[in-house]
Write an enzyme that holds these catalytic residues in place. Structure first.
Site, mmCIF file in Angstrom:
data_model
loop_
_atom_site.group_PDB
_atom_site.id
_atom_site.type_symbol
_atom_site.label_atom_id
_atom_site.label_comp_id
_atom_site.label_asym_id
_atom_site.label_seq_id
_atom_site.Cartn_x
_atom_site.Cartn_y
_atom_site.Cartn_z
ATOM 1 N N LYS A 54 0.848 -1.205 0.000
ATOM 2 C CA LYS A 54 0.000 0.000 0.000
ATOM 3 C C LYS A 54 0.878 1.249 0.000
ATOM 4 O O LYS A 54 0.584 2.234 -0.690
ATOM 5 C CB LYS A 54 -0.904 0.003 1.235
ATOM 6 C CG LYS A 54 -1.978 -1.081 1.229
ATOM 7 C CD LYS A 54 -2.691 -1.112 2.574
ATOM 8 C CE LYS A 54 -3.519 -2.360 2.770
ATOM 9 N NZ LYS A 54 -4.039 -2.506 4.140
ATOM 10 N N GLN A 98 -3.253 -1.124 10.651
ATOM 11 C CA GLN A 98 -3.337 -2.432 10.008
ATOM 12 C C GLN A 98 -3.756 -3.524 11.008
ATOM 13 O O GLN A 98 -3.161 -3.648 12.078
ATOM 14 C CB GLN A 98 -1.965 -2.787 9.397
ATOM 15 C CG GLN A 98 -1.925 -4.109 8.655
ATOM 16 C CD GLN A 98 -2.787 -4.113 7.390
ATOM 17 O OE1 GLN A 98 -2.793 -3.156 6.614
ATOM 18 N NE2 GLN A 98 -3.525 -5.196 7.184
ATOM 19 N N ASP A 121 -10.183 3.702 5.959
ATOM 20 C CA ASP A 121 -10.551 2.283 5.925
ATOM 21 C C ASP A 121 -12.055 2.089 6.126
ATOM 22 O O ASP A 121 -12.576 0.996 5.897
ATOM 23 C CB ASP A 121 -9.819 1.541 7.057
ATOM 24 C CG ASP A 121 -8.853 0.495 6.535
ATOM 25 O OD1 ASP A 121 -8.892 0.198 5.320
ATOM 26 O OD2 ASP A 121 -8.060 -0.026 7.341
#
Ligand code: NAP
Length: 295
Positions: A54, A98, A121
């Site tokens: 990413k 994450q 997210d």
């Protein structure tokens, strides 16, 4: 030659990257440098790979990005303090923590601490609520948002279709179902959400016009579960042993691709289908977070 019914997730993700790059250039011309900050706790090898991918793609598109790597033993309060600093930093537009997080940290509390406007997210309760309400000002979780784009950009008929989503996880299944049942010409599907307690899962799958598998069980969707001509989206990422592979294992999806592909109307390859779209939507969300400052 690849089969003609493949949905080219990489190609569609590249189209979105091109659009995102133009938006980044337009922001830069107005003096705004979009920035995405990753936070990784511990040494989970898959998380290292995901964040690395990413981060590299962010930079390629002109989005500044940095990663905070915290040790496995990090206390929840330390992580919350970092998030609080990032929330207050005017140069940070997107924050991604994450998963998975170590056991001593409550993931729900962490995701809820991220400012909703920087929650690229889409896991903050405010963004989850906006998705359910059909309020497009929120951020939609990247994997279901990417699948929605795949369906739209391949002109798949969603309106009026029977969609079966396998898996009711908070990251994929539930938001996917919420997106496709909205009262909107881009959705308007009849959605069935199946899970491990579903009694008639096979029968539901067999009548699906669009079948989305997000359960994390290798090759679960076999040919007998699929209506000929159905659109099949394979979200799963499962490691299975393979003595012929260099490290003794390989990744497979939730769909038995070799037997389902010949009867599917369209199908995502795995890898190369949903995965690239997840990253594309993350970066698009990040740029949207930065664009919000200009309004
Ligand atoms: P999750 O939160 O663990 O949810 C899994 C769901 O599958 C649960 O609802 C579970 O049912 C259901 N399930 C498990 N076994 C089942 C079975 N035998 N029959 C029917 N339902 C079953 O997982 P997730 O985070 O949504 O992820 C799902 C998969 O997608 C994983 O393989 C993950 O690696 C992959 N993924 C891929 C991407 C990507 O970018 N490609 C992104 C995110 C996730 P219960 O609720 O009843 O337990």
């Amino acid at each position: 030659m690849p089969p003609e019914n493949l949905i080219d997730g990489r190609g569609i993700a590249d189209q979105i990257h091109t659009e995102t790059t133009l938006r980044v250039e337009s922001l830069k011309a107005r003096g705004i440098q979009p920035k995405l900050v990753f936070v990784r706790v511990g040494d989970d090898p898959a998380s290292q790979v995901y964040v690395g991918m990413k981060e590299r793609t962010s930079r390629r598109l002109g989005i500044e990005s940095t990663t905070h790597v915290l040790p496995e033993q990090t206390a929840e309060s330390e992580l919350l303090a970092l998030i609080s600093r990032l929330n207050a930093d005017p140069d940070t537009h997107g924050i991604l923590v994450q998963a998975p997080l170590p056991n001593q940290i409550d993931a729900h509390r962490v995701f809820s601490a991220i400012s909703p406007g920087k929650d690229v997210d889409g896991f903050h309760p405010v963004n989850v609520g906006k998705l359910l309400l059909g309020d497009s000002s929120g951020f939609v979780p990247c994997t279901p948002a990417g699948i929605h784009e795949l369906l739209l950009r391949t002109n798949t008929r969603i309106e009026g279709s029977d969609v079966v989503v396998l898996g009711r996880g908070n990251i994929v299944g539930k938001p996917m179902a919420a997106l496709l049942c909205q009262k909107s010409p881009r959705a308007n599907a009849t959605v069935t959400l199946c899970h491990s307690r579903s009694r008639t899962l096979k029968e539901h799958c067999q009548r699906a016009d669009i079948l989305i598998a997000a359960i994390g069980v290798a090759r679960f969707v076999t040919r007998d579960l699929v209506k000929p001509g159905a659109v099949v989206i394979d979200v799963g990422v499962n490691r299975v042993s393979d003595p012929s592979a260099p490290n003794g294992s390989r990744l497979v999806g939730d769909v038995a691709f070799d037997e389902v592909q010949p009867i599917a109307g369209r199908i995502t390859p795995n890898p190369g289908g949903v995965g690239p779209m997840t990253i594309a939507m993350l970066l698009s969300n990040t740029v949207r977070a930065a664009e919000a400052l200009t309004r």
